[in-house]
Motif scaffolding. Structure first.
Motif, short mmCIF file in Angstrom:
data_model
loop_
_atom_site.label_atom_id
_atom_site.label_comp_id
_atom_site.label_asym_id
_atom_site.label_seq_id
_atom_site.Cartn_x
_atom_site.Cartn_y
_atom_site.Cartn_z
N LEU A 138 0.83 -1.21 0.00
CA LEU A 138 0.00 0.00 0.00
C LEU A 138 0.86 1.26 0.00
O LEU A 138 0.52 2.26 -0.65
CB LEU A 138 -0.93 0.00 1.21
N VAL A 139 1.97 1.23 0.73
CA VAL A 139 2.88 2.39 0.74
C VAL A 139 3.39 2.68 -0.66
O VAL A 139 3.37 3.83 -1.13
CB VAL A 139 4.06 2.13 1.71
N ASN A 140 3.84 1.64 -1.37
CA ASN A 140 4.38 1.84 -2.71
C ASN A 140 3.28 2.19 -3.71
O ASN A 140 3.51 2.95 -4.66
CB ASN A 140 5.13 0.59 -3.16
N LEU A 141 2.11 1.63 -3.51
CA LEU A 141 0.98 1.96 -4.38
C LEU A 141 0.59 3.43 -4.23
O LEU A 141 0.28 4.11 -5.21
CB LEU A 141 -0.20 1.05 -4.05
N GLN A 142 0.64 3.92 -2.99
CA GLN A 142 0.29 5.32 -2.74
C GLN A 142 1.31 6.27 -3.38
O GLN A 142 0.94 7.37 -3.81
CB GLN A 142 0.20 5.56 -1.23
N LYS A 143 2.57 5.81 -3.49
CA LYS A 143 3.58 6.65 -4.15
C LYS A 143 3.22 6.90 -5.61
O LYS A 143 3.50 7.96 -6.15
CB LYS A 143 4.95 5.98 -4.05
N TRP A 167 -0.09 6.47 -6.89
CA TRP A 167 -1.43 7.04 -7.02
C TRP A 167 -1.50 8.45 -6.43
O TRP A 167 -2.32 9.28 -6.86
CB TRP A 167 -2.46 6.14 -6.33
N ARG A 168 -0.67 8.73 -5.41
CA ARG A 168 -0.53 10.05 -4.78
C ARG A 168 -1.77 10.49 -4.00
O ARG A 168 -1.88 11.66 -3.64
CB ARG A 168 -0.16 11.11 -5.82
N ARG A 169 -2.69 9.60 -3.79
CA ARG A 169 -3.83 9.85 -2.92
C ARG A 169 -4.03 8.61 -2.06
O ARG A 169 -3.42 7.57 -2.33
CB ARG A 169 -5.08 10.17 -3.73
N PRO A 170 -4.85 8.66 -1.03
CA PRO A 170 -5.03 7.48 -0.18
C PRO A 170 -5.44 6.25 -0.96
O PRO A 170 -6.18 6.33 -1.94
CB PRO A 170 -6.14 7.93 0.79
N VAL A 171 -4.95 5.09 -0.52
CA VAL A 171 -5.26 3.82 -1.17
C VAL A 171 -5.81 2.87 -0.11
O VAL A 171 -5.46 2.93 1.07
CB VAL A 171 -4.02 3.21 -1.85
N HIS A 172 -6.68 1.97 -0.54
CA HIS A 172 -7.36 1.06 0.35
C HIS A 172 -7.41 -0.33 -0.29
O HIS A 172 -7.42 -0.47 -1.51
CB HIS A 172 -8.80 1.50 0.63
N ILE A 173 -7.48 -1.35 0.56
CA ILE A 173 -7.71 -2.70 0.05
C ILE A 173 -8.68 -3.43 0.98
O ILE A 173 -8.49 -3.45 2.20
CB ILE A 173 -6.40 -3.50 -0.12
N GLU A 174 -9.70 -3.97 0.40
CA GLU A 174 -10.71 -4.74 1.14
C GLU A 174 -10.26 -6.19 1.20
O GLU A 174 -9.96 -6.81 0.18
CB GLU A 174 -12.05 -4.63 0.43
N THR A 175 -10.20 -6.76 2.39
CA THR A 175 -9.71 -8.12 2.55
C THR A 175 -10.35 -8.76 3.79
O THR A 175 -11.29 -8.20 4.37
CB THR A 175 -8.17 -8.13 2.68
N ILE A 176 -9.84 -9.92 4.17
CA ILE A 176 -10.32 -10.63 5.35
C ILE A 176 -9.17 -10.75 6.34
O ILE A 176 -8.07 -11.21 5.99
CB ILE A 176 -10.84 -12.06 4.99
N VAL A 177 -9.40 -10.33 7.57
CA VAL A 177 -8.41 -10.43 8.64
C VAL A 177 -9.08 -11.10 9.84
O VAL A 177 -10.11 -10.61 10.32
CB VAL A 177 -7.85 -9.05 9.03
#
Length: 522
Positions: free
Chosen positions: A488-493, A495-505
């Motif tokens: 997510l950190v690298n993806l945000q670099k 996209w330059r805006r907040p990023v999210h991922i829906e998953t199961i924890v």
């Protein structure tokens, strides 16, 4: 590091190559022209670190891989005997310190790989001139380094490489969305103006055509039947539903219209990248797609090459002086352990099993419906279709379909396969099941998508704020939290805006988020 230039093989090895090539062709193998080169272990480790392409873009990970390979060789933990790359012509590299027996085996093994690269359907869309393309990639990256700075470019490459698995490896073979050049008809059931039975429906046709928007479907019929075939109440209700869906879609302002599996392509199309960043990301994506078929066919590819080096060597290549060395090398390659799956062993044994079954007719309804084990043990219809069948398998299958179609309960028993898992109570791995269904399921789970999670772009305008929302297709295995956060950190670099991922924890739906400063889970 210096890049090796082509050096012709010594005459003795050139004769061996010609002999092995002739035997391979006699068995029906079909391959591109194959160029062999002798390298010492330092050079071969360098080529291996670069994935076989020494002219790739500069990056620290290649140096780290080279150092790991050299230390493994120095400590006696590993040894690379050969390397072959999927190009036309094929290039293969031999280790100079190998014995002549090993060189014979390796050359026969290489021709198996070359045949597989050329004829397997999953390699049909790969770039056969990738050696030149990799050099082009390297030149472009070096220009950006000279102009922008090594540290800045390398940091961006780091971010891209952490995302290189987020591609749709089946997209070269499947058109998941309509072509942008194809004109889509908004209503397949809309009547044609030139239909001789459309008297009395002209007004309706004019109403449906012209605005370019989707309308309720109307069936072609004679004018006096239209109120019964296309009742006004039903048409109005459908029109209202279509308008409602269109308004909801406009209100969401979300894209893509359907979840997109090729995350890198979505970033290339929509992320706010500078031109040089866009080019670097496209390089990473192109190379990821080039290497994807090799990951999809690891068991089959190594099994096929091992099948043919074994066949050629045992029938033609082994002399009395070679026998012990060959047996030692081959058995070492096929060695298995109780905690590791050997793709060479599984691939060659399953191919041999297929050949034997199709030679003896051990397939089809009659074989499947036979419950008498003694009859099955003696079963032999003498069909002789085995060699033809394995060439067909080589042509159309990848590892997942290979295992799914040809793994049998009898094969699992014969090869002593089992499912294992970690027992937290005694801190030890143990056999969990010897049931065929459990073994096959675990193999397929490990092979599907290279054993990596399925990640989709769900919304590129999440909450109408330009945020990126991904979805993880949960299949019983949770994401590693540290990996997910770093990704997510690298993806945000990018996209330059907040990023999210829906998953199961912990068996509960969660959304992991990163806004450029802090991580959040809710």
């Amino acid at each position: 590091m210096a890049i090796s230039t082509y050096r012709p093989l010594p005459s003795e090895l050139a004769d061996i190559q010609a002999e092995m090539e002739g035997h391979a062709a006699d068995y029906g193998l079909d391959f591109y022209r194959t160029i062999f080169e002798m390298l010492d272990y330092e050079e071969l480790s360098m080529f291996a670190a670069y994935g076989g392409f020494p002219t790739r873009y500069p990056h620290w990970r290649f140096g780290a891989q080279y150092d790991e390979l050299m230390k493994g060789y120095s400590y006696g933990l590993q040894k690379i005997y050969e390397m072959v790359i999927n190009t036309d012509p094929c290039y293969a590299y031999l280790l100079s310190c190998n014995s002549l027996t090993d060189q014979k085996l390796v050359i026969a093994h290489v021709y198996g790989h070359c045949d597989f690269f050329k004829n397997n359907a999953w390699f049909s869309h790969t770039n056969r001139k990738m050696l030149d393309q990799m050099a082009n990639h390297g030149a472009r990256a070096r220009r950006y380094i000279d102009r922008i700075g090594h540290e800045k470019v390398e940091e961006f490459i780091d971010a891209c490489l952490s995302l290189e698995d987020l591609i749709d490896m089946y997209s070269p073979h499947i058109q998941r969305t309509p072509s942008r050049n194809k004109t889509l008809m908004p209503n397949e059931l809309k009547p044609r103006r030139d239909d001789k039975h459309l008297e009395g429906t002209t007004d309706e046709i004019e109403e449906e055509e012209g605005d370019g928007e989707q309308h309720a479907a109307r069936f072609a019929t004679k004018g006096y039947l239209d109120p019964f075939v296309n009742p006004r109440t039903a048409i109005d209700a459908e029109e209202e539903e279509i308008k409602k869906r269109a308004e909801e879609s406009r209100a969401r302002r979300s894209f893509p219209e359907e979840p997109q599996r090729d995350v890198l392509l979505f970033l290339l199309e929509h992320a706010p990248l500078q031109p040089w960043q866009h080019d670097i990301l496209s390089i990473i994506r192109d190379e990821a797609y080039y290497f994807a078929p090799q990951g999809q066919t690891k068991i089959m590819n190594e099994g096929w090459a091992s099948f043919w080096h074994s066949t050629i060597m045992t029938h033609h290549g082994v002399t009395d002086a070679d026998f012990i060395d060959y047996a030692d090398h081959h058995s070492g390659t096929m060695a298995t352990s109780r905690n590791r799956l050997n793709p060479y062993k599984l691939g060659i044994e399953l191919l041999r099993d297929i050949e034997d079954r199709w030679n003896k007719g051990k397939f089809g309804p009659e074989w499947e419906n036979c419950d008498d084990m003694e009859t099955k043990m003696k079963w032999d219809r003498q069909l002789g279709l085995g060699r033809e069948k394995i060439f067909e398998v080589r042509r159309v299958h990848n590892d997942v379909t290979f295992i799914d179609n040809f793994l049998t309960p009898e094969f699992c028993i014969q090869q002593n396969l089992f499912q294992y898992r970690f027992n937290e109570e005694n801190d030890y791995y143990e056999i969990a099941s010897r049931e065929f269904a459990a073994i096959k399921r675990q193999l397929l789970d490990n092979l599907t998508n290279h054993g990596r999670p399925f990640i989709y772009v769900q919304d590129g305008n999440y909450k109408n704020r330009g945020e990126l929302y991904l979805a993880h297709r949960y299949q019983g295995i949770e994401l590693k939290q540290d990996y997910a956060q770093d990704t997510l950190v690298n993806l945000q670099k990018l996209w330059r805006r907040p990023v999210h991922i829906e998953t199961i924890v912990d068996d509960k739906p969660r959304v992991l988020s990163f806004d450029g400063h802090t991580h959040e889970s809710k």
